[in-house]
Design an enzyme around this catalytic site. Structure first.
Site, PDB file in Angstrom:
ATOM      1  N   HIS A   1       1.008  -1.261  -0.219  1.00  0.00           N
ATOM      2  CA  HIS A   1       0.138  -0.127   0.017  1.00  0.00           C
ATOM      3  C   HIS A   1       0.883   1.128   0.006  1.00  0.00           C
ATOM      4  O   HIS A   1       0.350   2.445  -0.948  1.00  0.00           O
ATOM      5  CB  HIS A   1      -1.083  -0.336   1.658  1.00  0.00           C
ATOM      6  CG  HIS A   1      -1.912   1.303   1.251  1.00  0.00           C
ATOM      7  ND1 HIS A   1      -3.286   1.010   1.273  1.00  0.00           N
ATOM      8  CD2 HIS A   1      -1.427   2.312   2.066  1.00  0.00           C
ATOM      9  CE1 HIS A   1      -3.490   2.372   1.739  1.00  0.00           C
ATOM     10  NE2 HIS A   1      -2.470   3.304   1.767  1.00  0.00           N
ATOM     11  N   GLU A   2       1.950   1.500   1.077  1.00  0.00           N
ATOM     12  CA  GLU A   2       2.862   2.180   0.947  1.00  0.00           C
ATOM     13  C   GLU A   2       3.014   2.347  -0.619  1.00  0.00           C
ATOM     14  O   GLU A   2       4.199   3.854  -0.434  1.00  0.00           O
ATOM     15  CB  GLU A   2       3.334   2.881   2.806  1.00  0.00           C
ATOM     16  CG  GLU A   2       2.315   2.341   3.651  1.00  0.00           C
ATOM     17  CD  GLU A   2       1.766   3.375   4.116  1.00  0.00           C
ATOM     18  OE1 GLU A   2       1.962   4.368   2.819  1.00  0.00           O
ATOM     19  OE2 GLU A   2       0.800   3.238   4.534  1.00  0.00           O
TER      20      GLU A   2
ATOM     21  N   HIS B   1       1.699   3.988  -2.922  1.00  0.00           N
ATOM     22  CA  HIS B   1       1.313   5.776  -2.475  1.00  0.00           C
ATOM     23  C   HIS B   1       2.773   5.618  -3.565  1.00  0.00           C
ATOM     24  O   HIS B   1       2.710   6.898  -4.224  1.00  0.00           O
ATOM     25  CB  HIS B   1       1.405   6.471  -1.191  1.00  0.00           C
ATOM     26  CG  HIS B   1       0.304   5.583  -0.807  1.00  0.00           C
ATOM     27  ND1 HIS B   1      -1.558   6.425  -1.728  1.00  0.00           N
ATOM     28  CD2 HIS B   1      -0.156   5.883   0.628  1.00  0.00           C
ATOM     29  CE1 HIS B   1      -2.252   6.315  -0.355  1.00  0.00           C
ATOM     30  NE2 HIS B   1      -1.132   5.633   0.901  1.00  0.00           N
TER      31      HIS B   1
ATOM     32  N   HIS C   1      -5.982   7.158  -2.930  1.00  0.00           N
ATOM     33  CA  HIS C   1      -6.860   5.419  -2.062  1.00  0.00           C
ATOM     34  C   HIS C   1      -8.074   5.232  -3.018  1.00  0.00           C
ATOM     35  O   HIS C   1      -8.753   6.611  -3.898  1.00  0.00           O
ATOM     36  CB  HIS C   1      -7.178   6.667  -0.632  1.00  0.00           C
ATOM     37  CG  HIS C   1      -6.061   5.903   0.069  1.00  0.00           C
ATOM     38  ND1 HIS C   1      -5.867   7.079   1.105  1.00  0.00           N
ATOM     39  CD2 HIS C   1      -5.715   4.968   0.964  1.00  0.00           C
ATOM     40  CE1 HIS C   1      -4.870   7.213   1.559  1.00  0.00           C
ATOM     41  NE2 HIS C   1      -4.735   6.164   1.876  1.00  0.00           N
TER      42      HIS C   1
ATOM     43  N   TYR D   1     -10.309   1.826   1.285  1.00  0.00           N
ATOM     44  CA  TYR D   1     -10.429   1.580   3.078  1.00  0.00           C
ATOM     45  C   TYR D   1     -10.903   1.089   3.275  1.00  0.00           C
ATOM     46  O   TYR D   1     -12.184   0.144   2.342  1.00  0.00           O
ATOM     47  CB  TYR D   1     -10.579   2.879   3.618  1.00  0.00           C
ATOM     48  CG  TYR D   1      -9.618   3.615   3.262  1.00  0.00           C
ATOM     49  CD1 TYR D   1      -7.859   2.751   3.503  1.00  0.00           C
ATOM     50  CD2 TYR D   1      -9.557   5.714   4.230  1.00  0.00           C
ATOM     51  CE1 TYR D   1      -6.691   4.446   3.709  1.00  0.00           C
ATOM     52  CE2 TYR D   1      -8.311   5.625   4.722  1.00  0.00           C
ATOM     53  CZ  TYR D   1      -6.901   4.951   4.767  1.00  0.00           C
ATOM     54  OH  TYR D   1      -6.043   5.893   4.721  1.00  0.00           O
TER      55      TYR D   1
HETATM   56 ZN   LIG Z   1      -2.877   5.367   2.335  1.00  0.00          ZN
END
Ligand SMILES: [Zn+2]
Length: 290
Positions: free
Chosen positions: A173-174, A177, A183, A229
Site C-alpha cells: 500500500h505505502e 503511494h 486511495h 479503505y
Molecule cells: Zn494510504
C-alpha cells in the site's frame, strides 16, 4: 502550522475508534462486515499504527490517513501532472532505488524485501538497492505507516513503523503511494461505486474522504484494491463510513495483497509492456533488482 495542529487534533481523536467495545448495534446481520471483521483491513491497520503520527515535529505532515504531504500542499494532485513518475529505463523496467533503515529486525527486513520483490513478479517495477542514485525510497520506522504520493525527488521517506506496519498489504500500500497512487475511495468515479457516510466519520477526519481528480487508467473501481479503505475507516460510532453501491453487502477494503487491478494499474501507469517483467529475459539484471 495551523495545518499541523489540525492534523494532530484529528489523530488524537482517532484513538477512540479502538477503545469502543461491545456488539455491533445495527440490529441486523451485516454479512460478517463488522468492525471486528475488519481487524486486518488496510485502513484498520493504518489507523492503529498511525495513532502517534504527527507527534514528532521532525516528521512530515501526514494527511488522508497515511499520505505524507509537503507543508502547504493540502491536495494530492493527479500524479502525472506533477511529473512524479519514476523514470523508465531503456530495457522497459522502472528501477526504484531503495534503502532500508537498520532499525528493523532481520525478520522485518525480510518481510519488507519480500514486499518490494512482489512488484517485480507482476509489473515492470524493480526496487533496487540504493547505489548513489539521486532519487530513492528511504524506508524507515517512524511513528506510523505513511508515504508521499509519487516520486518527490531525493530520498523520500516511506515510514513502516516496526509497531504495526510491517505487513505485506501495508508495505504494498505505502509503496503504491510512492509509485503515484491514491486511495481507491478517493477516485474521481467513486460516487458511482461507494457512498461515503460523513455523519459517521470522526470529526476532523472528513478530509480522508475527499474526492481527487485521479487518472483511473481505464481500470474499473476495485473494492479489493489494497488501496481501498475498509467499511469502518475513521468511524466515530462503529457505523460504516464507506458503503458499496448498489450492493451494500459487498466486501470492501479487505485486501491482503495487491489485487489484479492494482497490478494492472501499475502496468498501465508505467506502460510496462508484456515482456519487460519477464525476469528470464533480463538475466544481467538479476543481481541488481529485487
Ligand atoms: Zn494510504
Amino acid at each position: 502550522m495551523i495545518l499541523q495542529a489540525a492534523a494532530l487534533g484529528v489523530l488524537f481523536c482517532s484513538v477512540q475508534t479502538f477503545t469502543i467495545q461491545g456488539p455491533f448495534e445495527n440490529g441486523e446481520e451485516y454479512s460478517g462486515h463488522t468492525v471486528e471483521d475488519d481487524e486486518f483491513s488496510v485502513s484498520t491497520l493504518l489507523e492503529k499504527a498511525n495513532v502517534n503520527v504527527g507527534k514528532n515535529l521532525d516528521e512530515p505532515l501526514v494527511m488522508f490517513g497515511d499520505i505524507a504531504v509537503p507543508t502547504g500542499l493540502q491536495n494530492a494532485d493527479p500524479c502525472v501532472t506533477r511529473g512524479c513518475l519514476w523514470p523508465k529505463a531503456t530495457d522497459g523496467n522502472v528501477y526504484v532505488p531503495f534503502r532500508i533503515a537498520n532499525s528493523f529486525s532481520q525478520r522485518q527486513r525480510t518481510t519488507i524485501i519480500e514486499g518490494l520483490r512482489s512488484f517485480a513478479a507482476s509489473t515492470c517495477i524493480r526496487f533496487t538497492p540504493l547505489n548513489r542514485q539521486r532519487d530513492f525510497v528511504d524506508i524507515q520506522s517512524l511513528s506510523g505507516c505513511f508515504s508521499f504520493v509519487g516520486r518527490r525527488g531525493r530520498g523520500q521517506v516511506v515510514s513502516l513503523s516496526r509497531q504495526g506496519c510491517v505487513f505485506r498489504q501495508i508495505i504494498q500500500h505505502e509503496l503504491l503511494h510512492a509509485l503515484g497512487f491514491n486511495h481507491e475511495q478517493t477516485r474521481s468515479d467513486r460516487d458511482q461505486n461507494v457512498r461515503i457516510l460523513l455523519e459517521n466519520v470522526i470529526s476532523g477526519m472528513e478530509s480522508n474522504f475527499r474526492k481527487i481528480q485521479t487518472m483511473n487508467l481505464g481500470t474499473p473501481y476495485d473494492y479489493n484494491s489494497v488501496m481501498h479503505y475498509g467499511r469502518f475507516a475513521f468511524s466515530k460510532n462503529r457505523q460504516p463510513t464507506i458503503v458499496p453501491i448498489p450492493n451494500a453487502n459487498v466486501a470492501i477494503g479487505r485486501a491482503t495483497q495487491m489485487s489484479p487491478i492494482d497490478i494492472l494499474r501499475v502496468n498501465r501507469l508505467y506502460r510496462c509492456n508484456s515482456t519487460a517483467f519477464r525476469p528470464d529475459l533480463k538475466p544481467m539484471h538479476r543481481n541488481h533488482f529485487l
